[in-house]
Design a protein around this motif. Structure first.
Motif, PDB file in Angstrom:
ATOM      1  N   THR A 194       3.014   1.332  -4.786  1.00  0.00           N
ATOM      2  CA  THR A 194       1.950   0.943  -5.551  1.00  0.00           C
ATOM      3  C   THR A 194       1.685   1.704  -6.953  1.00  0.00           C
ATOM      4  N   ASN A 195       2.570   2.990  -7.250  1.00  0.00           N
ATOM      5  CA  ASN A 195       2.456   3.575  -8.286  1.00  0.00           C
ATOM      6  C   ASN A 195       3.670   3.929  -8.659  1.00  0.00           C
ATOM      7  N   ALA A 196       3.983   5.046  -9.229  1.00  0.00           N
ATOM      8  CA  ALA A 196       5.532   5.332  -9.955  1.00  0.00           C
ATOM      9  C   ALA A 196       6.201   5.840  -8.634  1.00  0.00           C
ATOM     10  N   LEU A 197       7.650   5.736  -8.849  1.00  0.00           N
ATOM     11  CA  LEU A 197       8.492   5.949  -7.914  1.00  0.00           C
ATOM     12  C   LEU A 197       9.849   6.894  -8.453  1.00  0.00           C
ATOM     13  N   ALA A 198       9.950   7.944  -7.989  1.00  0.00           N
ATOM     14  CA  ALA A 198      11.336   8.819  -8.452  1.00  0.00           C
ATOM     15  C   ALA A 198      12.357   8.795  -7.240  1.00  0.00           C
ATOM     16  N   LEU A 199      13.320   8.192  -7.613  1.00  0.00           N
ATOM     17  CA  LEU A 199      14.577   8.039  -6.679  1.00  0.00           C
ATOM     18  C   LEU A 199      15.572   9.380  -6.700  1.00  0.00           C
ATOM     19  N   GLY A 236       0.794  -1.318  -0.017  1.00  0.00           N
ATOM     20  CA  GLY A 236       0.213   0.066  -0.084  1.00  0.00           C
ATOM     21  C   GLY A 236       0.852   1.426   0.068  1.00  0.00           C
ATOM     22  N   ASN A 237       2.172   1.219   0.121  1.00  0.00           N
ATOM     23  CA  ASN A 237       3.057   2.355   0.139  1.00  0.00           C
ATOM     24  C   ASN A 237       2.707   3.275  -1.487  1.00  0.00           C
ATOM     25  N   ASP A 238       2.733   4.664  -1.085  1.00  0.00           N
ATOM     26  CA  ASP A 238       2.376   5.361  -2.281  1.00  0.00           C
ATOM     27  C   ASP A 238       3.369   6.760  -1.961  1.00  0.00           C
ATOM     28  N   LEU A 296      13.855  -2.799  -5.900  1.00  0.00           N
ATOM     29  CA  LEU A 296      12.733  -1.741  -5.996  1.00  0.00           C
ATOM     30  C   LEU A 296      11.499  -2.635  -6.801  1.00  0.00           C
ATOM     31  N   GLN A 297      10.245  -2.399  -6.233  1.00  0.00           N
ATOM     32  CA  GLN A 297       9.064  -2.771  -7.103  1.00  0.00           C
ATOM     33  C   GLN A 297       8.302  -1.882  -6.915  1.00  0.00           C
ATOM     34  N   THR A 298       7.728  -1.485  -8.237  1.00  0.00           N
ATOM     35  CA  THR A 298       6.766  -0.367  -8.510  1.00  0.00           C
ATOM     36  C   THR A 298       5.637  -0.886  -9.354  1.00  0.00           C
ATOM     37  N   GLY A 299       4.494  -0.120  -9.018  1.00  0.00           N
ATOM     38  CA  GLY A 299       3.305  -0.184  -9.850  1.00  0.00           C
ATOM     39  C   GLY A 299       3.200   0.837 -11.026  1.00  0.00           C
ATOM     40  N   GLY A 300       4.262   1.495 -11.112  1.00  0.00           N
ATOM     41  CA  GLY A 300       4.206   2.671 -12.091  1.00  0.00           C
ATOM     42  C   GLY A 300       5.670   2.594 -12.611  1.00  0.00           C
ATOM     43  N   ASN A 301       5.760   3.871 -13.376  1.00  0.00           N
ATOM     44  CA  ASN A 301       7.378   4.131 -14.013  1.00  0.00           C
ATOM     45  C   ASN A 301       8.408   4.200 -12.537  1.00  0.00           C
ATOM     46  N   LEU A 302       9.369   3.858 -13.105  1.00  0.00           N
ATOM     47  CA  LEU A 302      10.688   4.187 -12.170  1.00  0.00           C
ATOM     48  C   LEU A 302      11.622   5.191 -12.666  1.00  0.00           C
ATOM     49  N   THR A 303      11.791   6.036 -12.097  1.00  0.00           N
ATOM     50  CA  THR A 303      12.698   7.323 -12.467  1.00  0.00           C
ATOM     51  C   THR A 303      13.484   7.599 -11.437  1.00  0.00           C
ATOM     52  N   VAL A 345      11.205   1.952 -17.049  1.00  0.00           N
ATOM     53  CA  VAL A 345      12.298   2.142 -16.161  1.00  0.00           C
ATOM     54  C   VAL A 345      13.521   3.159 -16.753  1.00  0.00           C
ATOM     55  N   THR A 346      13.668   4.305 -15.833  1.00  0.00           N
ATOM     56  CA  THR A 346      14.829   5.258 -16.759  1.00  0.00           C
ATOM     57  C   THR A 346      15.672   5.532 -15.363  1.00  0.00           C
ATOM     58  N   LEU A 347      16.780   4.767 -15.452  1.00  0.00           N
ATOM     59  CA  LEU A 347      17.646   5.088 -14.356  1.00  0.00           C
ATOM     60  C   LEU A 347      18.903   5.220 -15.058  1.00  0.00           C
ATOM     61  N   ASN A 348      19.182   6.289 -15.852  1.00  0.00           N
ATOM     62  CA  ASN A 348      20.020   6.557 -16.979  1.00  0.00           C
ATOM     63  C   ASN A 348      21.110   7.818 -16.467  1.00  0.00           C
ATOM     64  N   ASN A 349      21.221   8.144 -15.275  1.00  0.00           N
ATOM     65  CA  ASN A 349      22.096   9.203 -14.934  1.00  0.00           C
ATOM     66  C   ASN A 349      23.555   8.664 -15.005  1.00  0.00           C
ATOM     67  N   SER A 350      24.304   9.443 -15.751  1.00  0.00           N
ATOM     68  CA  SER A 350      25.683   8.855 -16.056  1.00  0.00           C
ATOM     69  C   SER A 350      26.627   8.946 -14.827  1.00  0.00           C
ATOM     70  N   SER A 351      26.127   9.461 -13.769  1.00  0.00           N
ATOM     71  CA  SER A 351      26.749   9.295 -12.377  1.00  0.00           C
ATOM     72  C   SER A 351      26.325   8.192 -11.435  1.00  0.00           C
ATOM     73  N   ASN A 352      25.506   7.415 -12.088  1.00  0.00           N
ATOM     74  CA  ASN A 352      25.228   6.205 -11.388  1.00  0.00           C
ATOM     75  C   ASN A 352      26.186   5.326 -11.178  1.00  0.00           C
ATOM     76  N   ASP A 353      26.128   4.708  -9.992  1.00  0.00           N
ATOM     77  CA  ASP A 353      27.385   3.769  -9.785  1.00  0.00           C
ATOM     78  C   ASP A 353      26.737   2.525  -9.376  1.00  0.00           C
ATOM     79  N   PHE A 354      26.390   1.550 -10.097  1.00  0.00           N
ATOM     80  CA  PHE A 354      25.930  -0.012  -9.760  1.00  0.00           C
ATOM     81  C   PHE A 354      27.047  -0.840  -9.774  1.00  0.00           C
ATOM     82  N   THR A 355      27.597  -1.322  -8.511  1.00  0.00           N
ATOM     83  CA  THR A 355      28.692  -2.368  -8.545  1.00  0.00           C
ATOM     84  C   THR A 355      28.244  -3.733  -8.632  1.00  0.00           C
ATOM     85  N   GLY A 356      27.302  -3.864  -7.964  1.00  0.00           N
ATOM     86  CA  GLY A 356      26.877  -5.356  -8.242  1.00  0.00           C
ATOM     87  C   GLY A 356      26.048  -5.608  -9.368  1.00  0.00           C
TER      88      GLY A 356
END
Length: 168
Positions: free
Chosen positions: A33-38, A13-15, A49-56, A76-87
């Motif tokens: 339950t809906n979109a999530l912006a990080l 139920g989180n929104d 991460l689990q969303t019921g809408g777009n993830l940005t 899913v739009t996680l395209n910031n060039s400074s992101n650092d996903f090491t796993g």
């Protein structure tokens, strides 16, 4: 929460509204339950991460552990060039996807129906099969500043319409 503490906000139920920030946390699990912006966030462990809408995103994400994304058929739009996903990165489900990291990327196998783009400023390693099994034509784009590496026995296949694959 602190770099040694886990954050679990996985109630169906989180929104959350507005940009969501994890200043610091170890293993982090977020469900919306809906979109999530990080917003800019630092996670020393795993990110789920689990969303019921777009993830940005509105700021860079630093994740030292594995990342798992479940977004149904949402984009899913996680395209910031400074992101650092090491796993390892796992896309359990998503619609169109644009994903980037500032270093190497280890990408688990997945099934896709829509366009997906993955960009690594280092090596991009595929560790599992990529399959297109439904929907119209789609394009898979894999970009790496260094090498694109297919682990042994990794296949890219389509059983439904065209899957255009671009290695860049």
């Amino acid at each position: 929460a602190g770099s040694g503490n886990n954050v679990t906000l996985d109630n169906s139920g989180n929104d959350f509204t507005g940009a969501f920030t994890i200043v610091s946390g170890n293993d982090v699990s977020i469900r919306d339950t809906n979109a999530l912006a990080l917003a800019a966030s630092t996670i020393t462990g795993d990110l789920t991460l689990q969303t019921g809408g777009n993830l940005t995103q509105t700021g860079a994400l630093e994740v030292n552990g594995a990342t798992s994304i479940t977004a149904g058929s949402n984009d899913v739009t996680l395209n910031n060039s400074s992101n650092d996903f090491t796993g390892a990165v796992t896309i359990v489900s998503a619609g169109e996807t644009d994903f980037a990291t500032s270093g190497d990327m280890s990408l688990a196998g997945f099934t896709l129906d829509d366009d997906r783009t993955f960009t690594a400023n280092g090596d991009l390693t595929l560790t599992g099969d990529i399959t297109k099994s439904s929907g119209g034509d789609a394009t898979l784009t894999l970009k790496a500043d260094d090498s694109i590496i297919f682990n042994t026995n990794v296949d890219i296949t389509s059983t439904s319409n065209k899957l255009n694959t671009i290695l860049w």
